[in-house]
Design an enzyme around this catalytic site. Sequence first.
Site, PDB file in Angstrom:
ATOM      1  CB  THR A 119       3.206   6.967 -15.295  1.00 24.61           C
ATOM      2  OG1 THR A 119       4.091   8.041 -14.944  1.00 24.61           O
ATOM      3  CG2 THR A 119       2.032   6.931 -14.329  1.00 24.61           C
TER       4      THR A 119
ATOM      5  CD  GLN B 117      -6.815  -1.494 -37.718  1.00 27.67           C
ATOM      6  OE1 GLN B 117      -7.279  -1.216 -36.617  1.00 27.67           O
ATOM      7  NE2 GLN B 117      -7.351  -1.070 -38.847  1.00 27.67           N
TER       8      GLN B 117
ATOM      9  N   GLY C 193       0.810  -1.210   0.000  1.00 26.61           N
ATOM     10  CA  GLY C 193       0.000   0.000   0.000  1.00 26.61           C
ATOM     11  C   GLY C 193       0.840   1.255   0.000  1.00 26.61           C
TER      12      GLY C 193
ATOM     13  NE  ARG D  85     -11.227 -12.068 -42.561  1.00 29.38           N
ATOM     14  CZ  ARG D  85     -12.524 -12.331 -42.561  1.00 29.38           C
ATOM     15  NH1 ARG D  85     -12.969 -13.550 -42.263  1.00 29.38           N
ATOM     16  NH2 ARG D  85     -13.386 -11.370 -42.832  1.00 29.38           N
TER      17      ARG D  85
ATOM     18  CD  GLU E  30       5.220  -2.962  -9.715  1.00 33.02           C
ATOM     19  OE1 GLU E  30       6.438  -2.916  -9.571  1.00 33.02           O
ATOM     20  OE2 GLU E  30       4.541  -3.970  -9.475  1.00 33.02           O
TER      21      GLU E  30
ATOM     22  N   GLY F 200      -9.251  -7.318 -37.524  1.00 29.56           N
ATOM     23  CA  GLY F 200     -10.412  -6.598 -38.045  1.00 29.56           C
ATOM     24  C   GLY F 200     -11.548  -6.592 -37.021  1.00 29.56           C
TER      25      GLY F 200
ATOM     26  N   PRO G  14      -5.260   8.348  -2.650  1.00 29.11           N
ATOM     27  CG  PRO G  14      -7.437   8.363  -1.797  1.00 29.11           C
ATOM     28  CD  PRO G  14      -6.045   7.920  -1.480  1.00 29.11           C
TER      29      PRO G  14
ATOM     30  CD  GLU H 126       3.498  10.080 -18.834  1.00 31.04           C
ATOM     31  OE1 GLU H 126       3.143   9.261 -17.952  1.00 31.04           O
ATOM     32  OE2 GLU H 126       3.043  10.043 -19.985  1.00 31.04           O
TER      33      GLU H 126
HETATM   34  C1  LIG Z   1      -4.895  -1.849 -11.504  1.00 29.96           C
HETATM   35  C2  LIG Z   1      -3.923  -1.088 -10.669  1.00 29.96           C
HETATM   36  C3  LIG Z   1      -3.180  -1.749  -9.706  1.00 29.96           C
HETATM   37  C4  LIG Z   1      -2.303  -1.045  -8.883  1.00 29.96           C
HETATM   38  N1  LIG Z   1      -1.650  -1.687  -7.849  1.00 29.96           N
HETATM   39  C5  LIG Z   1      -0.977  -0.944  -6.938  1.00 29.96           C
HETATM   40  C6  LIG Z   1      -0.459  -1.567  -5.758  1.00 29.96           C
HETATM   41  O1  LIG Z   1      -0.546  -2.781  -5.554  1.00 29.96           O
HETATM   42  N2  LIG Z   1       0.155  -0.768  -4.828  1.00 29.96           N
HETATM   43  C7  LIG Z   1       0.287   0.577  -4.993  1.00 29.96           C
HETATM   44  O2  LIG Z   1       0.818   1.227  -4.104  1.00 29.96           O
HETATM   45  N3  LIG Z   1      -0.183   1.189  -6.103  1.00 29.96           N
HETATM   46  C8  LIG Z   1      -0.823   0.459  -7.070  1.00 29.96           C
HETATM   47  N4  LIG Z   1      -1.323   1.070  -8.176  1.00 29.96           N
HETATM   48  C9  LIG Z   1      -1.160   2.516  -8.344  1.00 29.96           C
HETATM   49  C10 LIG Z   1      -0.223   2.942  -9.459  1.00 29.96           C
HETATM   50  O3  LIG Z   1       1.104   2.638  -9.139  1.00 29.96           O
HETATM   51  C11 LIG Z   1      -0.493   4.439  -9.699  1.00 29.96           C
HETATM   52  O4  LIG Z   1      -1.771   4.548 -10.289  1.00 29.96           O
HETATM   53  C12 LIG Z   1       0.570   5.074 -10.560  1.00 29.96           C
HETATM   54  O5  LIG Z   1       1.808   5.128  -9.901  1.00 29.96           O
HETATM   55  C13 LIG Z   1       0.165   6.519 -10.991  1.00 29.96           C
HETATM   56  O6  LIG Z   1      -0.277   7.266  -9.911  1.00 29.96           O
HETATM   57  P1  LIG Z   1      -1.680   8.071 -10.014  1.00 29.96           P
HETATM   58  O7  LIG Z   1      -2.703   7.093 -10.476  1.00 29.96           O
HETATM   59  O8  LIG Z   1      -1.916   8.767  -8.738  1.00 29.96           O
HETATM   60  O9  LIG Z   1      -1.459   9.098 -11.166  1.00 29.96           O
HETATM   61  P2  LIG Z   1      -0.757  10.619 -11.043  1.00 29.96           P
HETATM   62  O10 LIG Z   1       0.464  10.454 -10.231  1.00 29.96           O
HETATM   63  O11 LIG Z   1      -1.834  11.509 -10.525  1.00 29.96           O
HETATM   64  O12 LIG Z   1      -0.436  10.909 -12.514  1.00 29.96           O
HETATM   65  C14 LIG Z   1      -1.380  11.422 -13.455  1.00 29.96           C
HETATM   66  C15 LIG Z   1      -0.632  11.737 -14.757  1.00 29.96           C
HETATM   67  O13 LIG Z   1       0.345  12.776 -14.492  1.00 29.96           O
HETATM   68  C16 LIG Z   1       1.624  12.337 -14.881  1.00 29.96           C
HETATM   69  N5  LIG Z   1       2.651  12.864 -13.972  1.00 29.96           N
HETATM   70  C17 LIG Z   1       2.631  12.877 -12.607  1.00 29.96           C
HETATM   71  N6  LIG Z   1       3.763  13.408 -12.136  1.00 29.96           N
HETATM   72  C18 LIG Z   1       4.534  13.737 -13.210  1.00 29.96           C
HETATM   73  C19 LIG Z   1       5.831  14.309 -13.394  1.00 29.96           C
HETATM   74  N7  LIG Z   1       6.607  14.652 -12.336  1.00 29.96           N
HETATM   75  N8  LIG Z   1       6.304  14.495 -14.645  1.00 29.96           N
HETATM   76  C20 LIG Z   1       5.548  14.147 -15.730  1.00 29.96           C
HETATM   77  N9  LIG Z   1       4.303  13.584 -15.624  1.00 29.96           N
HETATM   78  C21 LIG Z   1       3.821  13.380 -14.381  1.00 29.96           C
HETATM   79  C22 LIG Z   1       1.566  10.815 -14.778  1.00 29.96           C
HETATM   80  O14 LIG Z   1       2.595  10.183 -15.551  1.00 29.96           O
HETATM   81  C23 LIG Z   1       0.168  10.526 -15.276  1.00 29.96           C
HETATM   82  O15 LIG Z   1       0.146  10.527 -16.687  1.00 29.96           O
HETATM   83  C24 LIG Z   1      -2.152   0.352  -9.075  1.00 29.96           C
HETATM   84  C25 LIG Z   1      -2.876   1.020 -10.070  1.00 29.96           C
HETATM   85  C26 LIG Z   1      -3.761   0.322 -10.846  1.00 29.96           C
HETATM   86  C27 LIG Z   1      -4.590   1.090 -11.861  1.00 29.96           C
END
Ligand SMILES: Cc1cc2nc3c(=O)[nH]c(=O)nc-3n(C[C@H](O)[C@H](O)[C@H](O)COP(=O)(O)OP(=O)(O)OC[C@H]3O[C@@H](n4cnc5c(N)ncnc54)[C@H](O)[C@@H]3O)c2cc1C
Length: 399
Positions: A382, A353, A124, A271, A380, A356, A128, A384
């Site tokens: 993004t 694609q 965890g 196909r 783990e 189709g 949010p 970015e």
């Molecule tokens: C199905 C699923 C399973 C998951 N499992 C886990 C889990 O087991 N444990 C856990 O802790 N988390 C988990 N996560 C969370 C996941 O790691 C986060 O969703 C991810 O790290 C992105 O954080 P955020 O969703 O708050 O997006 P944000 O951090 O709010 O990012 C929103 C956008 O802004 C961009 N952004 C943010 N900061 C920057 C920056 N400095 N420079 C450029 N771009 C930026 C991001 O790349 C993204 O495109 C999970 C998520 C999902 C959807």
Amino acid sequence: MTSFQLSDDHEDLRRVVAAFAREEIAPHAARWDAEHTFPVEVVRRMGELGLFGLSAPPEYGGAGDFTSLCVAIEELGRVDQSIGITLEAAVGLGINPIAGAGSAEQKQRWLPDLVAGRALAGFGLTEPEAGSDAGATRTRAVRDGDEWVIDGTKQFITNSGSVLTSLVTVTARTGERPDGRPELSAFIVPAGTPGFTVEPAYAKLGWHASDTHPLTFESVRVPADHLLGEQGKGFAQFLATLDDGRVAIAALALGCLRACRDLALEYAGQRQSFGGPIGRKQGVAFQLADLDVMVRSAHLLVYAAAAQRDAMTSDNPQQAREFKQAREFKQAAAVAKLYATESAVTATRVATQVFGGYGFMEEYPVARFYRDAKILEIGEGTSEIQRMIIARGLGLPVE
Ligand SMILES: Cc1cc2nc3c(=O)[nH]c(=O)nc-3n(C[C@H](O)[C@H](O)[C@H](O)COP(=O)(O)OP(=O)(O)OC[C@H]3O[C@@H](n4cnc5c(N)ncnc54)[C@H](O)[C@@H]3O)c2cc1C
């Protein structure tokens, strides 16, 4: 880049996991996806096969080989991405924080069941208001006598609410550092602790057979010895864990890539349109050629990074060298994650694609891979964030 070659043992493991995936997962994957079923019995069978222990310390029943874990995740992911992420998260996010930072007692208490796949642990970190910016954690832990009292919310936590889940590890603020930033520490919270609520599972775009929940903590009391690692080191511990996780996610993406190339190749040969197979048209054939390039490139990046990781665990008394190794591994992990996951998303688009209209139908696996792939670019860290790590690794002062 570290040179590597997968050993005969790795290829034997690949055959075993591929057969298991073909026989025990493939026939059911579409139904689990449609019904959003977390297949507990299959997870237990994966435990019996030893998959959860592949990279875990031998003294707790593991095999201590990270490359083996990547091979297993790739083969599971080739058939079912949800099952692949269940193994990836169980090890990378469940076992590793405890194996890496736990006390002897914590390891003895929790690892044997996790390594055997009799139990799962969640990780965890995300909240949010704190995802990429995980240091902005708001969850708090306050010391009260022999206990810590935890209050807060975590979000999107994998393997956190299944019947097999025995604990979650969470980061929480435990004070303020001299520079004014929050001091973060990590805690083990056993499943069923009063005040710890696993909220209903999310309705997700993909990974339908994987277990993901929001978690709330209301005056949750855990004994003082449930602090994981040193007080104030929680954030650093979690970041170190993520480097391994990124390579493992790249292995999952490699499985997706291979599935897309193979499914699309087979379909392109069958196909018929305009008097012959669609694969004879350059517009289709060249896209399949590109998929093959992606598969081979991702394979090299994933297993070179995995080999680097395995080399780091061998004896190395020189601290400076260790530091350099860790830095190079961080770079290799981010590169592998970025390339493999973005390629996987492209591959699902190409494969759909090639199929189709049938590619849009749930009866064909490419539709499921299309939905499952997107999260690979997000979880783990993004894309970015990977680019930020890579650019910093090049010496650029990127914010
Ligand atoms: C199905 C699923 C399973 C998951 N499992 C886990 C889990 O087991 N444990 C856990 O802790 N988390 C988990 N996560 C969370 C996941 O790691 C986060 O969703 C991810 O790290 C992105 O954080 P955020 O969703 O708050 O997006 P944000 O951090 O709010 O990012 C929103 C956008 O802004 C961009 N952004 C943010 N900061 C920057 C920056 N400095 N420079 C450029 N771009 C930026 C991001 O790349 C993204 O495109 C999970 C998520 C999902 C959807």
